[in-house]
Design a protein around this motif. Sequence first.
Motif, PDB file in Angstrom:
ATOM      1  N   LYS A   1       0.791  -1.221   0.018  1.00  0.00           N
ATOM      2  CA  LYS A   1      -0.109  -0.206   0.070  1.00  0.00           C
ATOM      3  C   LYS A   1       0.979   1.417  -0.034  1.00  0.00           C
ATOM      4  O   LYS A   1       0.542   2.227  -0.593  1.00  0.00           O
ATOM      5  CB  LYS A   1      -0.766   0.054   1.301  1.00  0.00           C
TER       6      LYS A   1
ATOM      7  N   CYS B   1       2.227   1.720  -3.345  1.00  0.00           N
ATOM      8  CA  CYS B   1       1.208   2.175  -4.549  1.00  0.00           C
ATOM      9  C   CYS B   1       0.968   3.735  -4.116  1.00  0.00           C
ATOM     10  O   CYS B   1       0.772   4.525  -5.158  1.00  0.00           O
ATOM     11  CB  CYS B   1      -0.191   1.452  -4.147  1.00  0.00           C
TER      12      CYS B   1
ATOM     13  N   VAL C   1       1.250  -0.340  -8.822  1.00  0.00           N
ATOM     14  CA  VAL C   1      -0.256   0.100  -9.168  1.00  0.00           C
ATOM     15  C   VAL C   1      -0.925  -1.544  -8.851  1.00  0.00           C
ATOM     16  O   VAL C   1      -0.294  -2.235  -9.109  1.00  0.00           O
ATOM     17  CB  VAL C   1      -0.496   0.650 -10.423  1.00  0.00           C
ATOM     18  N   PHE C   2      -2.061  -0.918  -8.478  1.00  0.00           N
ATOM     19  CA  PHE C   2      -2.760  -2.293  -7.825  1.00  0.00           C
ATOM     20  C   PHE C   2      -3.974  -2.351  -8.996  1.00  0.00           C
ATOM     21  O   PHE C   2      -4.814  -1.649  -9.303  1.00  0.00           O
ATOM     22  CB  PHE C   2      -3.543  -2.444  -6.354  1.00  0.00           C
TER      23      PHE C   2
ATOM     24  N   TYR D   1      -0.340  -6.826  -8.387  1.00  0.00           N
ATOM     25  CA  TYR D   1       0.483  -5.408  -8.181  1.00  0.00           C
ATOM     26  C   TYR D   1       1.297  -5.619  -9.398  1.00  0.00           C
ATOM     27  O   TYR D   1       2.174  -6.435  -9.619  1.00  0.00           O
ATOM     28  CB  TYR D   1       1.050  -5.435  -7.108  1.00  0.00           C
TER      29      TYR D   1
ATOM     30  N   HIS E   1       4.937   0.684 -11.614  1.00  0.00           N
ATOM     31  CA  HIS E   1       4.302   1.837 -11.953  1.00  0.00           C
ATOM     32  C   HIS E   1       5.288   3.121 -12.444  1.00  0.00           C
ATOM     33  O   HIS E   1       6.380   2.964 -11.959  1.00  0.00           O
ATOM     34  CB  HIS E   1       3.098   2.405 -10.934  1.00  0.00           C
TER      35      HIS E   1
END
Length: 312
Positions: free
Chosen positions: A89, A92, A98-99, A106, A109
Motif C-alpha cells: 500500500k 502504491c 499500481v494495484f 500488483y 508503475h
Amino acid sequence: MKKVKHDDAPNGTQRSDQQPHERLTSVADNWVLELVRETPPQDGQALVPAVDKAVRIMALINQHEDGLTLAEISKETQTTKSHCHGILKTLCYHAWLVFDDASKRYRLHIGVMRDLSGGLRDEISLEHMRPVLHRLSEAVGSSCVLSKPLPDGSFLVVDKVSADQSIEISYPMGYRLPPDATAHMRANLAWRSAAEVDAWFSHQKLKRYTMHTITKPAEARAEIQATRERGYARSNSEYTDGLTAIAMPVFDKSGHVILLCDCVGTAPIMEEKELTVFKEMTLAVDELHRLIGSRVPSDFPRPHQPGHDDSA
C-alpha cells in the motif's frame, strides 16, 4: 528454449567455505542460471527490515510483467500478509506500484521511473545498445549480459539476452553482481592503473564461490594482468560451477570503464568456441565504442587486430 545436453555442464560439489551467488540448475531440457538466496548481512551491515522487504518486493515484481498477487508476494518474500500488504500500500501511495482490482495483482508503475530517473539516465540509451547485444548473442550462440560498474564495486545488470540452445539467464535487470565476480572483476580492472588496482585490493576481499575460485591476491593480480595481455577476461567454473564466462570492458568518452559485456555458457561448449566469442565480442564492443564516442586504451583489442595469444 531448445534442448541442451546435460552432460555439457558437470555438476560441482560445494564446500562449506564456498559462497555461491548463482548456480546452474537443470530444468526439463534446459540449463537455467539462477540466483542463490544471499546469506544474512554480517555485523556492521545491519539492514532496516521494512526497507529491505520493500526493495525485495520491487525486485520480485520486476521479474513478472503480469504482476503478482499479495499471496504470491508474501510467500516469495517470506513476509506475513499483513506486513506485506502494508508495504504494498505504501509503494502504491508513492506510485511505485499500481494495484489492478480486476486481477488482484500488483505491477510496477510510472513513479519508479519518475523518482529514479537520475540513476537510470546514461550517455547512451539501452535502446541503442540492445541490438548490439542481440547480434553478439546470435553470432556466438551464447547468452550475454551487459552490466554497469557501480561506485561500491558491484555490477548492476542493465540488459541480458538468453540465446537458444544456451543457458537461460533467470535473474532480472537491476540485479547486482558482487565486486569480486571473477570475469567482471578482471575485465573491470585489467585496463586500470596500478594505483586503482591496489585500491581495489585494499577495499575488497576475494570470496571462494567454487572449488576453482582464485582467492590469493597475488594469483588474482596475475589473472588481471593476463586478461590485459590476452585481450579479454575468462572465468572457468570460478564463480559458478560448470559455467564459463568471457568478458570485456566498454569505455566512455573519458576512457573510464562504463560497462561490462560478457558471454556465458557451459564450460565444455565455451572452451570450444572461446576464440570465436572473443572475435565477435571485440566487434560488438567496438560498435558500442563508436556509438558512445569512447576513448579506448591503445592496447585494447580492435577488430582488425589478430586474435589471441594461446600462451596467455
